[in-house]
Design a protein around this motif. Sequence first.
Motif, PDB file in Angstrom:
ATOM      1  N   ALA A 275       0.087  -3.815  -6.028  1.00 60.40           N
ATOM      2  CA  ALA A 275       0.224  -2.535  -5.339  1.00 60.40           C
ATOM      3  C   ALA A 275      -1.126  -1.857  -5.280  1.00 60.40           C
ATOM      4  O   ALA A 275      -1.846  -1.803  -6.273  1.00 60.40           O
ATOM      5  CB  ALA A 275       1.214  -1.643  -6.072  1.00 60.40           C
ATOM      6  N   VAL A 276      -1.472  -1.377  -4.092  1.00 62.01           N
ATOM      7  CA  VAL A 276      -2.623  -0.492  -3.964  1.00 62.01           C
ATOM      8  C   VAL A 276      -2.036   0.916  -3.851  1.00 62.01           C
ATOM      9  O   VAL A 276      -1.377   1.246  -2.869  1.00 62.01           O
ATOM     10  CB  VAL A 276      -3.472  -0.834  -2.724  1.00 62.01           C
ATOM     11  CG1 VAL A 276      -4.565   0.208  -2.512  1.00 62.01           C
ATOM     12  CG2 VAL A 276      -4.085  -2.226  -2.873  1.00 62.01           C
TER      13      VAL A 276
ATOM     14  N   VAL B  36       0.887  -1.166   0.000  1.00 62.59           N
ATOM     15  CA  VAL B  36       0.000   0.000   0.000  1.00 62.59           C
ATOM     16  C   VAL B  36       0.923   1.214   0.000  1.00 62.59           C
ATOM     17  O   VAL B  36       1.659   1.441   0.959  1.00 62.59           O
ATOM     18  CB  VAL B  36      -0.938   0.000   1.222  1.00 62.59           C
ATOM     19  CG1 VAL B  36      -1.826   1.234   1.216  1.00 62.59           C
ATOM     20  CG2 VAL B  36      -1.790  -1.270   1.230  1.00 62.59           C
ATOM     21  N   THR B  37       0.906   1.955  -1.103  1.00 64.30           N
ATOM     22  CA  THR B  37       1.926   2.976  -1.307  1.00 64.30           C
ATOM     23  C   THR B  37       1.300   4.235  -1.903  1.00 64.30           C
ATOM     24  O   THR B  37       0.125   4.240  -2.264  1.00 64.30           O
ATOM     25  CB  THR B  37       3.051   2.386  -2.203  1.00 64.30           C
ATOM     26  OG1 THR B  37       4.082   3.339  -2.359  1.00 64.30           O
ATOM     27  CG2 THR B  37       2.546   1.969  -3.568  1.00 64.30           C
TER      28      THR B  37
ATOM     29  N   GLY C  35      -3.535   8.423   3.387  1.00 66.50           N
ATOM     30  CA  GLY C  35      -4.426   7.356   3.855  1.00 66.50           C
ATOM     31  C   GLY C  35      -3.886   5.952   3.655  1.00 66.50           C
ATOM     32  O   GLY C  35      -4.654   4.984   3.640  1.00 66.50           O
ATOM     33  N   LYS C  36      -2.560   5.807   3.557  1.00 62.29           N
ATOM     34  CA  LYS C  36      -1.970   4.470   3.362  1.00 62.29           C
ATOM     35  C   LYS C  36      -2.204   3.570   4.569  1.00 62.29           C
ATOM     36  O   LYS C  36      -2.604   2.418   4.430  1.00 62.29           O
ATOM     37  CB  LYS C  36      -0.446   4.564   3.129  1.00 62.29           C
ATOM     38  CG  LYS C  36      -0.034   5.229   1.864  1.00 62.29           C
ATOM     39  CD  LYS C  36       1.487   5.287   1.739  1.00 62.29           C
ATOM     40  CE  LYS C  36       2.137   6.201   2.761  1.00 62.29           C
ATOM     41  NZ  LYS C  36       1.796   7.614   2.618  1.00 62.29           N
ATOM     42  N   THR C  37      -1.915   4.093   5.760  1.00 61.19           N
ATOM     43  CA  THR C  37      -2.030   3.258   6.955  1.00 61.19           C
ATOM     44  C   THR C  37      -3.498   2.920   7.228  1.00 61.19           C
ATOM     45  O   THR C  37      -3.837   1.776   7.562  1.00 61.19           O
ATOM     46  CB  THR C  37      -1.351   3.945   8.152  1.00 61.19           C
ATOM     47  OG1 THR C  37       0.019   4.193   7.792  1.00 61.19           O
ATOM     48  CG2 THR C  37      -1.389   3.084   9.401  1.00 61.19           C
ATOM     49  N   THR C  38      -4.362   3.908   7.052  1.00 61.26           N
ATOM     50  CA  THR C  38      -5.810   3.672   7.171  1.00 61.26           C
ATOM     51  C   THR C  38      -6.224   2.542   6.224  1.00 61.26           C
ATOM     52  O   THR C  38      -6.978   1.635   6.598  1.00 61.26           O
ATOM     53  CB  THR C  38      -6.562   4.970   6.785  1.00 61.26           C
ATOM     54  OG1 THR C  38      -6.102   6.026   7.627  1.00 61.26           O
ATOM     55  CG2 THR C  38      -8.054   4.817   6.898  1.00 61.26           C
TER      56      THR C  38
ATOM     57  N   VAL D   9       0.254  -7.725   3.706  1.00 56.74           N
ATOM     58  CA  VAL D   9      -0.002  -6.335   3.332  1.00 56.74           C
ATOM     59  C   VAL D   9       1.135  -5.480   3.888  1.00 56.74           C
ATOM     60  O   VAL D   9       1.415  -5.511   5.089  1.00 56.74           O
ATOM     61  CB  VAL D   9      -1.360  -5.864   3.906  1.00 56.74           C
ATOM     62  CG1 VAL D   9      -1.594  -4.392   3.581  1.00 56.74           C
ATOM     63  CG2 VAL D   9      -2.504  -6.729   3.371  1.00 56.74           C
ATOM     64  N   CYS D  10       1.803  -4.744   3.014  1.00 56.93           N
ATOM     65  CA  CYS D  10       2.947  -3.927   3.433  1.00 56.93           C
ATOM     66  C   CYS D  10       2.552  -2.453   3.417  1.00 56.93           C
ATOM     67  O   CYS D  10       2.295  -1.884   2.351  1.00 56.93           O
ATOM     68  CB  CYS D  10       4.124  -4.146   2.483  1.00 56.93           C
ATOM     69  SG  CYS D  10       4.654  -5.859   2.353  1.00 56.93           S
ATOM     70  N   ASP D  11       2.493  -1.858   4.600  1.00 55.58           N
ATOM     71  CA  ASP D  11       2.135  -0.441   4.731  1.00 55.58           C
ATOM     72  C   ASP D  11       3.402   0.385   4.522  1.00 55.58           C
ATOM     73  O   ASP D  11       4.292   0.398   5.369  1.00 55.58           O
ATOM     74  CB  ASP D  11       1.545  -0.201   6.129  1.00 55.58           C
ATOM     75  CG  ASP D  11       1.192   1.270   6.361  1.00 55.58           C
ATOM     76  OD1 ASP D  11       1.047   2.011   5.373  1.00 55.58           O
ATOM     77  OD2 ASP D  11       1.058   1.652   7.537  1.00 55.58           O
ATOM     78  N   SER D  12       3.475   1.068   3.391  1.00 56.38           N
ATOM     79  CA  SER D  12       4.690   1.803   3.031  1.00 56.38           C
ATOM     80  C   SER D  12       4.772   3.145   3.751  1.00 56.38           C
ATOM     81  O   SER D  12       3.751   3.779   3.987  1.00 56.38           O
ATOM     82  CB  SER D  12       4.686   2.053   1.517  1.00 56.38           C
ATOM     83  OG  SER D  12       5.782   2.855   1.143  1.00 56.38           O
TER      84      SER D  12
END
Length: 269
Positions: A139-140, A7-8, A15-18, A118-121
Amino acid sequence: MAEIIVVTSGKGGVGKTTTSASLACGLAKAGKKTAVIDFDVGLRNLDLIMGCERRVVYDFVNVVHGEASIKQALIKDKRFENLYVLAASQTRDKDALTTEGVEKVLKDLADDGFDFIVCDSPAGIEKGAFLAMYFADRAVVVVNPEVSSVRDSDRILGLLASKTKRAENGERVKEHLLLTRYSPERVEKGDMLSIADVEEILGLKVIGVIPESPEVLQSSNSGVPVILDDASNAGMAYVDAVARILGEDKPLRFVTVEKKGFFSKMFGG
Ligand SMILES: Nc1ncnc2c1ncn2[C@@H]1O[C@H](COP(=O)(O)OP(=O)(O)OP(=O)(O)O)[C@@H](O)[C@H]1O
Ligand SMILES: [Mg+2]
């Protein structure tokens, strides 16, 4: 086979972490064994949004440096038994993560039978963001409907197509565009880019549109990812987005201005 989703965004605070928290919960709810990893070394936000900050003993950097095993560091979610969080370290050393270390953690998770990682960038295009995307299958790309966010996302799309392991092997990272903090009213007034504008500039269709919604902050403050708030539009929009990521066909919701009826116009409400 575990599927790795980054998620980048490039730009910070979009809002990546959300999104990472809601995506991970949605995948777990759909029965997928899911881990969500905070790559934001030094900051540590994901554990707060997931509501497990008091249970962090070991973190991602501890595992990468061999100070803890992945089993010791994974925090099991209290709501879903197939959901786990790997928290970021609060170290100041931005170089604490290494490519080899990250690869080993991802491989250990895959060997442990995880369906999704899921990788929170972190924001930006520095090492942390690079490591978060390097091993990704998908990638989201989180975008807000404003020019600076779209421009940074365009750079990220360029990096996904050139600086990832898949790119090096002549393959593609599957890209999903997620438009967040969308406000149909502001689009109508011409203050924000429309869905069509963003899709045209980036050459990608949206996988979801998350409306601007006050419940997001309330959810974050209470450690309950907004996707679990059935009453909020943002939560419902995340439910739809996760379904689409899993291959379902769903129409977009909450993307047009709600026209007020006669009575609410007359009497408010
Ligand atoms: N749909 C939304 N509606 C309203 N507020 C939102 C929405 N999505 C995110 N926010 C708010 O935007 C802020 C940034 O969100 P978040 O921390 O998820 O972004 P980020 O991209 O991870 O930031 P960073 O780049 O710092 O890691 C938070 O205050 C969050 O509550
Ligand atoms: Mg973040």
